[in-house]
Design a protein around this motif. Structure first.
Motif, PDB file in Angstrom:
ATOM      1  N   ILE A 103      10.585  -8.703   2.769  1.00 43.17           N
ATOM      2  CA  ILE A 103      11.489  -7.416   2.720  1.00 43.17           C
ATOM      3  C   ILE A 103      12.516  -7.934   3.114  1.00 43.17           C
ATOM      4  CG2 ILE A 103      12.032  -5.357   3.704  1.00 43.17           C
ATOM      5  CD1 ILE A 103       9.414  -5.223   1.933  1.00 43.17           C
ATOM      6  N   GLN A 104      13.869  -7.619   2.118  1.00 42.05           N
ATOM      7  CA  GLN A 104      15.284  -8.208   2.569  1.00 42.05           C
ATOM      8  C   GLN A 104      16.047  -6.500   3.298  1.00 42.05           C
ATOM      9  OE1 GLN A 104      15.724 -11.039   1.702  1.00 42.05           O
ATOM     10  NE2 GLN A 104      14.097 -11.580   0.728  1.00 42.05           N
ATOM     11  N   PRO A 105      17.056  -7.165   3.919  1.00 43.98           N
ATOM     12  CA  PRO A 105      18.175  -5.912   4.142  1.00 43.98           C
ATOM     13  C   PRO A 105      18.448  -4.305   2.735  1.00 43.98           C
ATOM     14  CG  PRO A 105      19.118  -7.907   4.657  1.00 43.98           C
ATOM     15  CD  PRO A 105      17.904  -8.493   3.558  1.00 43.98           C
ATOM     16  N   GLY A 106      18.021  -3.856   3.474  1.00 42.63           N
ATOM     17  CA  GLY A 106      18.442  -2.681   2.211  1.00 42.63           C
ATOM     18  C   GLY A 106      16.653  -2.469   1.275  1.00 42.63           C
ATOM     19  N   GLN A 107      15.840  -2.937   1.895  1.00 41.88           N
ATOM     20  CA  GLN A 107      14.638  -2.767   0.997  1.00 41.88           C
ATOM     21  C   GLN A 107      13.156  -2.617   2.515  1.00 41.88           C
ATOM     22  OE1 GLN A 107      13.572  -6.730  -0.786  1.00 41.88           O
ATOM     23  NE2 GLN A 107      14.942  -6.439  -2.785  1.00 41.88           N
ATOM     24  N   ALA A 108      12.580  -1.696   1.777  1.00 41.60           N
ATOM     25  CA  ALA A 108      11.382  -1.509   2.096  1.00 41.60           C
ATOM     26  C   ALA A 108      10.666  -1.408   1.207  1.00 41.60           C
ATOM     27  CB  ALA A 108      11.591   0.428   2.679  1.00 41.60           C
ATOM     28  N   ALA A 109       8.941  -1.024   2.020  1.00 44.63           N
ATOM     29  CA  ALA A 109       7.816  -1.364   1.106  1.00 44.63           C
ATOM     30  C   ALA A 109       7.223  -0.232   1.109  1.00 44.63           C
ATOM     31  CB  ALA A 109       7.274  -2.897   1.095  1.00 44.63           C
ATOM     32  N   ARG A 110       6.529   0.790   0.629  1.00 42.52           N
ATOM     33  CA  ARG A 110       5.339   1.713   0.636  1.00 42.52           C
ATOM     34  C   ARG A 110       4.016   0.863   1.416  1.00 42.52           C
ATOM     35  NH1 ARG A 110       3.439   6.186   1.919  1.00 42.52           N
ATOM     36  NH2 ARG A 110       2.187   7.323   0.747  1.00 42.52           N
ATOM     37  N   ILE A 111       3.460   1.875   2.630  1.00 39.99           N
ATOM     38  CA  ILE A 111       2.643   1.032   2.797  1.00 39.99           C
ATOM     39  C   ILE A 111       1.310   1.935   4.036  1.00 39.99           C
ATOM     40  CG2 ILE A 111       3.421   0.769   5.605  1.00 39.99           C
ATOM     41  CD1 ILE A 111       2.672  -1.805   5.374  1.00 39.99           C
ATOM     42  N   LEU A 112       0.534   1.267   3.831  1.00 42.91           N
ATOM     43  CA  LEU A 112      -0.761   2.589   4.040  1.00 42.91           C
ATOM     44  C   LEU A 112      -2.094   2.167   5.336  1.00 42.91           C
ATOM     45  CD1 LEU A 112      -1.029   2.827  -0.102  1.00 42.91           C
ATOM     46  CD2 LEU A 112      -1.091   4.561   2.253  1.00 42.91           C
ATOM     47  N   THR A 113      -1.955   3.292   6.014  1.00 46.95           N
ATOM     48  CA  THR A 113      -2.906   2.602   7.305  1.00 46.95           C
ATOM     49  C   THR A 113      -3.595   1.209   7.055  1.00 46.95           C
ATOM     50  OG1 THR A 113      -2.708   4.748   7.873  1.00 46.95           O
ATOM     51  CG2 THR A 113      -4.494   3.613   9.026  1.00 46.95           C
ATOM     52  N   GLY A 114      -3.233   0.339   8.102  1.00 46.98           N
ATOM     53  CA  GLY A 114      -4.614  -1.210   8.056  1.00 46.98           C
ATOM     54  C   GLY A 114      -3.831  -1.029   6.745  1.00 46.98           C
ATOM     55  N   ALA A 115      -3.148  -2.205   6.359  1.00 44.31           N
ATOM     56  CA  ALA A 115      -2.566  -2.752   5.302  1.00 44.31           C
ATOM     57  C   ALA A 115      -1.759  -3.895   5.941  1.00 44.31           C
ATOM     58  CB  ALA A 115      -1.618  -1.836   4.310  1.00 44.31           C
ATOM     59  N   MET A 116      -1.648  -4.229   5.072  1.00 42.88           N
ATOM     60  CA  MET A 116      -0.617  -5.748   5.765  1.00 42.88           C
ATOM     61  C   MET A 116       0.680  -5.781   5.602  1.00 42.88           C
ATOM     62  SD  MET A 116      -2.621  -9.776   4.605  1.00 42.88           S
ATOM     63  CE  MET A 116      -1.579 -10.840   5.698  1.00 42.88           C
ATOM     64  N   MET A 117       1.049  -6.166   6.704  1.00 38.92           N
ATOM     65  CA  MET A 117       2.651  -5.838   6.777  1.00 38.92           C
ATOM     66  C   MET A 117       3.658  -7.033   6.203  1.00 38.92           C
ATOM     67  SD  MET A 117       3.744  -3.944   9.269  1.00 38.92           S
ATOM     68  CE  MET A 117       5.811  -4.163   9.456  1.00 38.92           C
ATOM     69  N   PRO A 118       4.330  -6.399   5.215  1.00 43.45           N
ATOM     70  CA  PRO A 118       5.248  -7.602   4.131  1.00 43.45           C
ATOM     71  C   PRO A 118       6.256  -8.532   5.635  1.00 43.45           C
ATOM     72  CG  PRO A 118       5.887  -5.803   4.406  1.00 43.45           C
ATOM     73  CD  PRO A 118       4.988  -5.619   5.473  1.00 43.45           C
ATOM     74  N   PRO A 119       6.276  -9.758   5.101  1.00 40.30           N
ATOM     75  CA  PRO A 119       7.203 -10.357   5.727  1.00 40.30           C
ATOM     76  C   PRO A 119       8.732 -10.020   5.458  1.00 40.30           C
ATOM     77  CG  PRO A 119       6.513 -11.644   4.023  1.00 40.30           C
ATOM     78  CD  PRO A 119       5.518 -10.927   3.966  1.00 40.30           C
ATOM     79  N   GLY A 120       9.218 -10.247   6.857  1.00 36.09           N
ATOM     80  CA  GLY A 120      10.861  -9.873   6.746  1.00 36.09           C
ATOM     81  C   GLY A 120      10.541  -8.264   7.425  1.00 36.09           C
ATOM     82  N   ALA A 121       9.296  -7.397   7.007  1.00 34.00           N
ATOM     83  CA  ALA A 121       9.224  -6.294   8.026  1.00 34.00           C
ATOM     84  C   ALA A 121       9.137  -5.771   9.393  1.00 34.00           C
ATOM     85  CB  ALA A 121       8.840  -5.259   7.093  1.00 34.00           C
ATOM     86  N   ASP A 122       9.770  -5.283  10.298  1.00 34.40           N
ATOM     87  CA  ASP A 122       9.857  -5.734  11.419  1.00 34.40           C
ATOM     88  C   ASP A 122       8.964  -4.064  12.093  1.00 34.40           C
ATOM     89  OD1 ASP A 122      11.870  -4.420  11.647  1.00 34.40           O
ATOM     90  OD2 ASP A 122      12.712  -6.343  12.552  1.00 34.40           O
TER      91      ASP A 122
END
Ligand SMILES: Nc1nc2c(c(=O)[nH]1)N[C@H]1C(S)=C(S)[C@@H](COP(=O)(O)OP(=O)(O)OC[C@H]3O[C@@H](n4cnc5c(N)ncnc54)[C@H](O)[C@@H]3O)O[C@H]1N2
Ligand code: MOO
Ligand code: MG
Length: 421
Positions: free
Chosen positions: A92-111
């Motif tokens: 995940i770069q600045p200005g970006q997001a990922a749709r995420i569901l409960t229990g799913a792995m966090m993507p790199p870059g997101a905190d």
């Protein structure tokens, strides 16, 4: 006569747990419920295994959305959809997001994760309506337990929660103590098994069945060795056989002062050491506890000569045998009875000479634990009113009456879950 507490202490001090090396067996996880763990279990994995989301929502960079609020939302571009079980492909770069569901792995870059309710989705853009803190709704890898951490110590009984831990830690065969073998024999010329017609003077052998049920309930293997007549030779042979095949032997009857009460004499003849001959308990006074030395062919065997009266046999099992079985089986703690305090709405009476146990029903009420004595006779021969009870009220030596409403000590018995009215 030995006080009850001293008897319990003596029995437990002479009872030795199974050996974690010699008495260990491996069982499948699906067959491990109720068994006692013989080795500690550590985890090979971090728990959680990876950083993951605690909510359905969006994985974001916290710095991007630090000032977001409903009046000034931040718009981010959704670059990936991450369901549980999927490995994120994008950073995940600045200005970006990922749709995420409960229990799913966090993507790199997101905190941080913003829950869905605090967002608004439009096409590939998402508007963030609140400002998350760093790591909000992120379950960090190893946050609960780290690889190498002790998950379960040896000596615990495996219930549902422990089984879940073992499954999650990918333990598929479990080191447990072997089941104890407990031999049971009934002594008495008058006894017949329940399927036989009764002749005058005969009594049905109920103890054998009751004790086998209690032994099985305790997680041990009952060996029902049958009825032995009051003949010294036959009894000596039966006791010797029981001792050579079992970890613990329970006999009932033949331990009082009657002409045909041979058990103590025969135990001595067979080389046992008798530690207890009578206990100041009602019901259950004539109780013999003895130990046989270990030999090469079998480990040390404990012998309980329980009184023959049916209620006495059960009460002494709960009070003395069950704690010894728990310790011998390898449980590391919690051997003694489950005591709780409660009150009876009626006076409780005893003779004051021995510690007395009165059977009845324990319930939880708004005022606390309420104990009601069973109706009917409190003879140690009356096993009928013991049925459907789940507790014993303890009346200390020296007390002949406990007034209604006074706090009393109660011992839970049997499968005896506390009843709710
Ligand atoms: N003079 C004395 N007599 C008795 C005393 C005493 O101190 N002095 N104690 C009494 C107490 S208390 C008890 S308890 C009993 C215990 O006696 P034993 O363990 O020797 O048992 P038995 O005499 O063989 O049997 C007693 C009673 O229980 C019935 N019984 C025996 N086995 C079974 C069974 N497997 N299933 C059902 N019922 C059984 C047996 O028929 C007798 O009625 O001693 C008192 N006497
Ligand atoms: O104490 Mo005995 O056990 O009453 O019948
Ligand atoms: Mg007798």
């Amino acid at each position: 006569m030995l006080p009850v507490l001293e008897a319990e202490t003596r029995i437990l001090s002479l009872t030795h747990p199974l050996n974690p090396q010699d008495d260990l067996e491996w069982v499948l996880l699906s067959a491990a419920a109720g068994r006692i763990l013989a080795q500690p279990v550590s985890s090979q994995l971090d728990f959680p295994h990876w950083d993951n989301s605690a909510m359905d929502g969006y994985a974001v960079r916290q710095a991007d959305v630090a000032t977001s609020c409903p009046d000034a939302p931040t718009a981010l571009t959704v670059v990936e959809e991450i369901p549980a079980g999927y490995q994120p492909q994008q950073t995940i770069q600045p200005g970006q997001a990922a749709r995420i569901l409960t229990g799913a792995m966090m993507p790199p870059g997101a905190d941080a994760v913003v829950m869905q309710e605090e967002t608004q989705r439009e096409g590939d853009r998402v508007y963030i309506l609140s400002a998350p803190t760093q790591q909000q709704f992120v379950r960090r890898r190893g946050e609960f337990y780290r690889a190498g951490d002790r998950l379960l110590p040896a000596g615990v009984r495996l219930g549902a929660a422990e089984i879940a831990v073992l499954a999650a830690a990918q333990c598929v065969t479990i080191p447990v103590y072997r089941r104890l073998r407990v031999a049971i024999l009934s002594t008495g010329d008058e006894l017949v098994s329940p399927d036989q017609p009764l002749r005058p003077g005969q009594i049905v052998d109920s103890n054998q069945y009751a004790l086998a049920a209690l032994v099985a309930e305790a997680g041990a293997e009952p060996l029902m060795l049958g009825i032995v007549p009051d003949q010294p030779d036959a009894l000596q042979t039966a006791i010797a056989q029981a001792v050579s095949t079992a970890d613990v032997v329970l006999s009932s009857g033949g331990v009082s002062v009657g002409d045909y009460d041979y058990v103590d004499r025969l135990l001595e003849a067979l080389g046992a050491k008798i530690h207890i001959r009578a206990i100041a308990i009602k019901p259950g006074k004539p109780l013999t506890f003895a130990t046989f030395k270990a030999s090469q062919s079998h480990p040390p065997t404990a012998y309980f000569g329980l009184p023959g009266n049916p209620v006495s046999a059960l009460v002494t099992f709960w009070r003395f045998v069950l704690p010894a079985l728990r310790k011998r089986a390898g449980l590391s703690a919690g051997w003694g009875p489950a005591w709780i305090w409660g009150r009876s709405p009626h006076d409780l009476n005893a003779d004051g000479k021995r510690e007395t146990y009165l059977w009845g029903t324990l319930r939880v009420t708004e005022e606390g634990h309420e104990f009601s004595q069973s109706p009917g006779s409190f003879s140690s021969g009356n096993l009928i009113n013991l049925a459907q009870t789940n507790a014993l009220a303890q009346v200390p030596v020296g007390q002949t009456r406990i007034l209604a409403g006074t706090p009393i000590r109660l011992m839970q018995t049997g499968g005896g879950a506390i009843a709710f009215p």
